[in-house]
Design a protein around this motif. Structure first.
Motif, PDB file in Angstrom:
ATOM      1  N   LEU A 128      11.331 -18.266  20.539  1.00 56.20           N
ATOM      2  CA  LEU A 128      11.465 -19.633  20.023  1.00 56.20           C
ATOM      3  C   LEU A 128      10.198 -20.456  20.225  1.00 56.20           C
ATOM      4  O   LEU A 128      10.021 -21.499  19.591  1.00 56.20           O
ATOM      5  N   MET A 129       9.308 -20.006  21.084  1.00 62.31           N
ATOM      6  CA  MET A 129       8.059 -20.723  21.302  1.00 62.31           C
ATOM      7  C   MET A 129       7.146 -20.652  20.088  1.00 62.31           C
ATOM      8  O   MET A 129       6.225 -21.447  19.945  1.00 62.31           O
ATOM      9  N   GLY A 181      24.337 -17.380  12.530  1.00 62.37           N
ATOM     10  CA  GLY A 181      25.339 -18.314  13.040  1.00 62.37           C
ATOM     11  C   GLY A 181      25.935 -17.827  14.354  1.00 62.37           C
ATOM     12  O   GLY A 181      26.081 -18.606  15.313  1.00 62.37           O
ATOM     13  N   TYR A 182      26.259 -16.560  14.402  1.00 58.49           N
ATOM     14  CA  TYR A 182      26.803 -15.994  15.634  1.00 58.49           C
ATOM     15  C   TYR A 182      25.744 -16.015  16.739  1.00 58.49           C
ATOM     16  O   TYR A 182      26.045 -16.309  17.902  1.00 58.49           O
ATOM     17  N   PHE A 183      24.495 -15.709  16.361  1.00 59.13           N
ATOM     18  CA  PHE A 183      23.392 -15.765  17.329  1.00 59.13           C
ATOM     19  C   PHE A 183      23.283 -17.162  17.938  1.00 59.13           C
ATOM     20  O   PHE A 183      23.130 -17.308  19.153  1.00 59.13           O
ATOM     21  N   SER A 184      23.370 -18.201  17.106  1.00 63.70           N
ATOM     22  CA  SER A 184      23.272 -19.579  17.599  1.00 63.70           C
ATOM     23  C   SER A 184      24.410 -19.911  18.553  1.00 63.70           C
ATOM     24  O   SER A 184      24.218 -20.602  19.562  1.00 63.70           O
ATOM     25  N   THR A 185      25.598 -19.425  18.230  1.00 59.85           N
ATOM     26  CA  THR A 185      26.761 -19.670  19.094  1.00 59.85           C
ATOM     27  C   THR A 185      26.559 -19.028  20.469  1.00 59.85           C
ATOM     28  O   THR A 185      26.822 -19.647  21.507  1.00 59.85           O
ATOM     29  N   VAL A 186      26.098 -17.786  20.483  1.00 62.93           N
ATOM     30  CA  VAL A 186      25.870 -17.075  21.740  1.00 62.93           C
ATOM     31  C   VAL A 186      24.752 -17.759  22.535  1.00 62.93           C
ATOM     32  O   VAL A 186      24.844 -17.920  23.753  1.00 62.93           O
ATOM     33  N   PHE A 187      23.710 -18.191  21.826  1.00 62.87           N
ATOM     34  CA  PHE A 187      22.579 -18.848  22.490  1.00 62.87           C
ATOM     35  C   PHE A 187      23.015 -20.155  23.152  1.00 62.87           C
ATOM     36  O   PHE A 187      22.644 -20.445  24.295  1.00 62.87           O
ATOM     37  N   LYS A 188      23.809 -20.949  22.443  1.00 60.89           N
ATOM     38  CA  LYS A 188      24.267 -22.222  22.992  1.00 60.89           C
ATOM     39  C   LYS A 188      25.149 -21.998  24.216  1.00 60.89           C
ATOM     40  O   LYS A 188      25.072 -22.748  25.204  1.00 60.89           O
ATOM     41  N   LYS A 189      25.957 -20.972  24.177  1.00 60.29           N
ATOM     42  CA  LYS A 189      26.821 -20.664  25.321  1.00 60.29           C
ATOM     43  C   LYS A 189      25.979 -20.297  26.536  1.00 60.29           C
ATOM     44  O   LYS A 189      26.320 -20.629  27.677  1.00 60.29           O
ATOM     45  N   ARG A 190      24.850 -19.644  26.292  1.00 57.80           N
ATOM     46  CA  ARG A 190      23.986 -19.194  27.389  1.00 57.80           C
ATOM     47  C   ARG A 190      23.122 -20.328  27.942  1.00 57.80           C
ATOM     48  O   ARG A 190      22.961 -20.470  29.157  1.00 57.80           O
ATOM     49  N   PHE A 191      22.551 -21.183  27.050  1.00 56.07           N
ATOM     50  CA  PHE A 191      21.580 -22.185  27.488  1.00 56.07           C
ATOM     51  C   PHE A 191      22.031 -23.632  27.287  1.00 56.07           C
ATOM     52  O   PHE A 191      21.304 -24.559  27.635  1.00 56.07           O
ATOM     53  N   LEU A 213      17.616 -24.249  17.663  1.00 55.17           N
ATOM     54  CA  LEU A 213      16.699 -25.244  17.097  1.00 55.17           C
ATOM     55  C   LEU A 213      16.488 -26.410  18.058  1.00 55.17           C
ATOM     56  O   LEU A 213      15.359 -26.891  18.240  1.00 55.17           O
ATOM     57  N   ASP A 214      17.561 -26.867  18.694  1.00 57.38           N
ATOM     58  CA  ASP A 214      17.446 -27.961  19.665  1.00 57.38           C
ATOM     59  C   ASP A 214      16.646 -27.517  20.890  1.00 57.38           C
ATOM     60  O   ASP A 214      15.850 -28.293  21.437  1.00 57.38           O
TER      61      ASP A 214
END
Length: 534
Positions: free
Chosen positions: A484-485, A504-514, A519-520
């Motif tokens: 993401l850098m 979409g699934y990737f974003s969901t998993v990422f948000k759960k982790r971090f 994007l945010d």
């Protein structure tokens, strides 16, 4: 020294500005002057200054229009605006982008010095930040390119999953042209040589970079590096734009290496193969073509396409060999190997070399899978490779292959018999660390390592402290965070690079982790980086 230009329609004003401060002591070099905005833009185009000092009221193009144009076309250039008392407040309220200061005419030397120092500090801070950003971007792009190269090398040397899973991964890595079973490809092996051995070592990195750049310029050509073969770069050429594509590329490559690096090139041109299942055969074909080159530092092209012989070595035969080793049954391995080579004894030397190379690739893959690639093992496998290329004695090839296989089989058996499954779990974990972006499941790993999936799941959690799926997700998320850098990579591209086909699934998993969507998270990192630079 930072570069600056002075813009004012009165030459005396420009002369006065030159005398008001010691520009060199302030860290500036006056590289040009202009009497209006239009002239200034011409000087800017030629000199690429860091700072522009401009008056507001000028003919042809005034200072306000100049600032707006600079902001749109040269956003990195900073501006200090000079204005008379009558329009000072108007100018200050109407100009924002790129303007670092506003000075009232006649300019006070102290105020000018202060403004220059302030601008210098901001310019240098931004340059430092851009350099760091560019460095990180290059690292990330290099990482993404390395992932593609590593997967291509994985396809031509290691065991891999079903064709449909492999095809999906190729599409994620933007290697779609290889995904179809009708895809026709040809491998090219290129070695650099010189009368001075040290010169080859010193120029290998530039050679690798040159090869990568040339592959970018030719659609359907991919370069990759195999550490097993020093001084060589390999290419996969996808034949979708004519049969002579590989030959045209080879000619340009030889000219470029000779012109820019002053080195000789020895090139092996492999046979054309069709489909993913034939990639290993195609790669070995180019290596064997290269191995027929004559000694000495002179450029050569060995064309293996003229060999019309079809050589059969099935995935089933390879699986039987590898399975016997993982079961610790060296006797069965030896029997199977000698039977395969005996069939080749009735055929050509090329056929014998080809099958021996396929077996050698399998041995190397087994050694990597079980983390057995020590210096001694590398030497043993390299000796096998040399005996295959030289082929002065078929018995020597058999002996070297059997010696390497016996050593690997014994070490694999020790690993699989280790107490509490510690060693086997560590091998599985290391495999996941290398192939986290591929389609990995507990079942597929259990099959690959010939172990019960329930037992592997239990041992993995006990040894690693996390269950299999959590470890894989955390591994992928940490890799995604570093990707993401690079602001040039799209979220969907990052998702694909770390093994997710659905962004979409990737974003969901990422948000759960971090706790943030990708994007945010990227925006917060950019803001933090900007804060550190200030």
């Amino acid at each position: 020294m930072l570069k600056v230009i002075l813009v004012d329609d009165e030459i005396q004003i420009r002369k006065g500005l030159k005398w008001k401060v010691n520009w060199e002591e302030e860290g500036y070099d006056i590289v040009g002057e202009a009497s209006n905005g239009k002239e200034a833009l011409q000087v800017v185009e030629e000199e690429k200054p860091d700072l522009v000092l401009t008056d507001v009221r000028m003919p042809v193009m005034d200072g306000i229009q100049l600032v707006k144009t600079l902001s749109a076309e040269y956003p990195d250039i900073k501006v200090i605006v000079l204005s008379g008392y009558a329009d000072f407040e108007y100018v200050r309220s109407s100009l924002v982008e790129g303007v670092k200061d506003y000075l009232l005419k006649p300019v006070d030397p102290e105020e000018l010095s202060t403004a220059l120092r302030k601008s210098k500090h901001e310019i240098e801070a931004e340059k430092k930040r851009r350099i760091e950003t560019d460095r990180m971007t290059q690292l990330i792009h290099h990482h993404a390119e390395e992932m593609r190269e590593q997967y291509l090398l994985h396809l031509v040397k290691d065991e891999w999953a079903e064709l449909n899973i492999t095809g999906e991964r190729l599409r994620q890595l933007k290697l779609d042209e290889l995904a179809g079973e009708d895809a026709v490809v040809q491998f090219i092996t290129v070695e650099i040589r010189s009368l001075e051995g040290e010169q080859v070592r010193e120029l290998f990195l530039p050679f690798r970079m040159l090869c990568r750049e040339l592959s970018y310029e030719h659609e359907g050509v991919l370069s990759f590096y195999d550490t097993s073969y020093p001084n060589m770069i390999h290419f996969l050429c996808h034949h979708h734009s004519g049969e002579n594509q590989a030959r045209l590329f080879v000619s340009e490559l030889q000219r470029s290496v000779s012109t820019y690096l002053k080195l000789e090139t020895v090139i092996g041109l492999g046979k054309e193969v069709r489909g993913l299942s034939q990639l290993k055969n195609g790669y070995i074909s180019s290596l064997l073509s290269w191995s027929q080159s004559s000694a000495g530092a002179k450029s050569q092209l060995i064309d293996g396409t003229t060999n019309k012989q079809t050589i059969e070595f099935t995935e089933e035969a390879e699986w039987k060999l590898s399975n016997s080793m993982e079961q610790g049954d060296f006797g069965t391995f030896k029997k199977l190997l000698l039977a395969s080579l005996a069939e080749c004894d009735q055929q050509s030397m090329m056929s014998y070399s080809f099958v021996a190379n396929r077996v050698l690739f399998m041995l190397g893959s087994m050694a990597r899978k079980y983390d057995l690639y020590s210096d001694d093992m590398k030497k043993m496998i390299w000796n096998c490779q040399l005996s295959i290329w030289e082929l002065t004695s078929r018995d020597r090839v058999k002996e070297n292959l059997l010696e390497a296989a016996r050593s690997i089989t014994e070490k694999v058996s020790e690993t699989r018999r280790s107490s509490n499954g510690t060693a086997i779990v560590e091998n599985v974990r290391q495999y996941m660390d290398r192939h986290y972006a591929n389609e990995i499941s507990l079942t597929s790993l259990a099959d690959q390592f010939h172990i019960n999936s329930a037992y592997l799941s239990e041992m993995f959690k006990e040894q690693v402290g996390q269950n299999f799926s959590d470890y894989l997700v955390n591994l992928r998320m940490d890799k995604a965070r570093s990707l993401l850098m690079d602001e040039q990579l799209k979220i969907i591209e990052i998702a694909h690079l770390v093994g997710y086909s659905n962004s979409g699934y990737f974003s969901t998993v990422f948000k759960k982790r971090f706790g943030q969507k990708p994007l945010d998270y990227r925006k917060s990192m950019i803001a933090d980086r900007a804060g550190e630079a200030r």
